[in-house]
Structures are given as structure tokens and as C-alpha cells.
Design an enzyme around this catalytic site. Sequence first.
Site, PDB file in Angstrom:
ATOM      1  N   SER A  41      39.892  39.743  36.886  1.00 32.04           N
ATOM      2  CA  SER A  41      40.805  39.845  37.929  1.00 32.04           C
ATOM      3  C   SER A  41      40.440  40.989  38.703  1.00 32.04           C
ATOM      4  O   SER A  41      40.205  40.825  39.976  1.00 32.04           O
ATOM      5  CB  SER A  41      42.271  40.092  37.754  1.00 32.04           C
ATOM      6  OG  SER A  41      42.675  41.185  37.020  1.00 32.04           O
ATOM      7  N   LYS A  42      39.946  41.987  38.122  1.00 34.05           N
ATOM      8  CA  LYS A  42      39.656  43.325  39.060  1.00 34.05           C
ATOM      9  C   LYS A  42      38.228  43.385  39.670  1.00 34.05           C
ATOM     10  O   LYS A  42      37.780  43.560  40.869  1.00 34.05           O
ATOM     11  CB  LYS A  42      39.800  44.440  38.422  1.00 34.05           C
ATOM     12  CG  LYS A  42      41.360  44.865  38.178  1.00 34.05           C
ATOM     13  CD  LYS A  42      42.091  45.059  39.294  1.00 34.05           C
ATOM     14  CE  LYS A  42      43.761  45.463  38.956  1.00 34.05           C
ATOM     15  NZ  LYS A  42      44.555  45.564  40.312  1.00 34.05           N
ATOM     16  N   LEU A  76      40.260  39.367  30.872  1.00 30.33           N
ATOM     17  CA  LEU A  76      41.113  38.694  31.964  1.00 30.33           C
ATOM     18  C   LEU A  76      41.046  39.818  32.774  1.00 30.33           C
ATOM     19  O   LEU A  76      41.202  39.408  34.150  1.00 30.33           O
ATOM     20  CB  LEU A  76      42.004  37.622  31.377  1.00 30.33           C
ATOM     21  CG  LEU A  76      41.945  36.482  31.362  1.00 30.33           C
ATOM     22  CD1 LEU A  76      41.560  35.871  32.619  1.00 30.33           C
ATOM     23  CD2 LEU A  76      40.759  36.233  30.302  1.00 30.33           C
ATOM     24  N   TYR A  77      41.765  40.987  32.403  1.00 31.17           N
ATOM     25  CA  TYR A  77      42.116  42.004  33.426  1.00 31.17           C
ATOM     26  C   TYR A  77      40.948  42.339  34.213  1.00 31.17           C
ATOM     27  O   TYR A  77      40.844  42.483  35.227  1.00 31.17           O
ATOM     28  CB  TYR A  77      42.727  43.091  32.531  1.00 31.17           C
ATOM     29  CG  TYR A  77      42.877  44.225  33.344  1.00 31.17           C
ATOM     30  CD1 TYR A  77      44.120  44.258  34.411  1.00 31.17           C
ATOM     31  CD2 TYR A  77      42.438  45.487  33.456  1.00 31.17           C
ATOM     32  CE1 TYR A  77      44.341  45.168  35.278  1.00 31.17           C
ATOM     33  CE2 TYR A  77      42.706  46.738  34.055  1.00 31.17           C
ATOM     34  CZ  TYR A  77      43.610  46.571  34.983  1.00 31.17           C
ATOM     35  OH  TYR A  77      44.070  47.602  35.718  1.00 31.17           O
ATOM     36  N   HIS A  78      39.647  42.403  33.550  1.00 29.61           N
ATOM     37  CA  HIS A  78      38.315  42.865  34.137  1.00 29.61           C
ATOM     38  C   HIS A  78      38.188  41.671  35.346  1.00 29.61           C
ATOM     39  O   HIS A  78      37.607  41.875  36.177  1.00 29.61           O
ATOM     40  CB  HIS A  78      37.334  43.149  33.140  1.00 29.61           C
ATOM     41  CG  HIS A  78      37.265  44.433  32.311  1.00 29.61           C
ATOM     42  ND1 HIS A  78      37.613  45.503  33.035  1.00 29.61           N
ATOM     43  CD2 HIS A  78      37.454  44.870  30.998  1.00 29.61           C
ATOM     44  CE1 HIS A  78      37.739  46.503  32.170  1.00 29.61           C
ATOM     45  NE2 HIS A  78      37.596  45.984  31.081  1.00 29.61           N
TER      46      HIS A  78
END
Length: 277
Positions: free
Chosen positions: A151-152, A147-149
Site C-alpha cells: 500500500s505504501k 500488504l502494508y508495504h
Amino acid sequence: MTHTWLITGVNSGFGREMTEQLLARGDRVIGTVRKPDSVDDLCEKYRESFRRLPLDVTEFAAIPGVVRQAFAEYGRIDVVVNNAGYGLFGPAEGLADEQIRQQIDTNLTGPIHLTRAVLPHLRTQGGGRILAMSTYGGQATHPGASLYHASKWGLEGFFDSLAAEVSPFNIGVTIVEPGGARTAFRRTAGARMGAELSAYKDTPLGALRARLTDPAFAPNGDLEKMVRIIVASIDETPVPKRIVLGADSYNMIHKALSERLASVEAQKDRALSTDCA
């Protein structure tokens, strides 16, 4: 030359360091924070050049009003920095719906709304700069950070496209891709991970969890050096589309792009074979 900056999330990390460096050199900063008292010291020390504005970037309806207030009070804003963000880690199936929403809203949708709100003002004043704080995780991935990836990678896609869209208006866009730096990022991420599922204990994701929660682990990135390069970039011509900071960032991005290009090259004949004769 004195510049006026609008920076989100100035209470810690890159936002705080950037704000302190800018104020120390004589620039003006409008800094947004979710908790106003977290920057009381800056308000006291820089009464004439620092202005805090309460803002949670996930409260999208509040963003246009904060932007209007900032431009109304200062007349012109030279640089807008989309800095507010955090890392969410853990197995995809162990993340709660609210965790997913909060991650995407903070790291991606909030910056999109803020940027959309500032663009008319930047066009009217004849130009400006927009910085988007990404990470090497916007181009390369680790297991356990889906999920972090997401978003980025989404952030980078938006601002990469936007750069060409607004360049006719003398608005420059730069995506910043730092590696690990000595901020509270890892400690915060380690404290708010998704559910720990036993099935993943002996997988690479288990190693990631151990590293994030290890108090002895210290990234190599020098926050002060990184921020100095970011600040100096606003005077560069042509405007850099991306700034890579840190050996880990360079190595991870270089490896990911090299592997991706090799994969594309290997598929050339098959790709071309699908065109109409």
C-alpha cells in the site's frame, strides 16, 4: 499567514497532532473522521476554526461530495493532507481477503480518489499543496508487512508521478516518510494482525509479532517534533518531494536505497547488452 487545511483521519496519531498544532496557531482545519464523536472536544474548543466532516476513505463514492462541501464552505483550501491509514501485518498467506482489500482501499485507493477529487479545485484556485503520509515502509521493507508495504509503495509511486504532473499548475506534492512515533499505530496493528501460522513462529515474522504486541516497547520518534517539521514544510521553496523523519527512517531508507543502487550497478553490462545493436 492563516492557511486552511483539509486533513483525513484527524481523530488520532499524526492527524490529531497536526490538527491541534494548526488550530493552536490560528489556522483553519477541515478534518474528516469515521466516528464524528471522536473529535467532539475539538469542535467545542475551536468552534470557529475547526469543521469536522464524516468520511470513511474506503467509501469512494462519498469522497467527491465531501470535497465539494469543503471547498464550497471555505472557498479556498491551501493544503490537503492524505493522512488516514493503518498497518496490517502478518504472513501473506495468513491474511484474509477482506483484510487485504481494506488495507489497500484505506492506504492507497482512498488517497488516490481524494486527490483526484481535490485537483480540479486546486487548479481553479491557482495552486495549493498536497501531502501524502507514507512511512519508511514506502521505500524499505520488513518481513511480515507485505500488504502494508504494498500500500505504501503504491502510494509513493502515485504521488511521485503526480508531483511532476501537477507542478505546472502551482500544485506542490510532498511525500512524508516518518519512522516509528509514539502513537497508537503499533497497538492497533498488533491487535488486527493476520492469522498466526505456526510455521512462521521461529522466523523474523515471529519477532515482529512479539514487538508489535509488547506494551513496553516505545518508538523513539517524537510526534510533536515530526508534525512541526511537516507543518513548516508547506512554506518551503522549492517544494520538498519527500520528508524523512526519525533516525530509524533515515537509516532504513539509506540502507535500502544503497543496496538497491549497488544491485543495479552490478547489472549494468548485462542491462546494456539487451539493447538493439
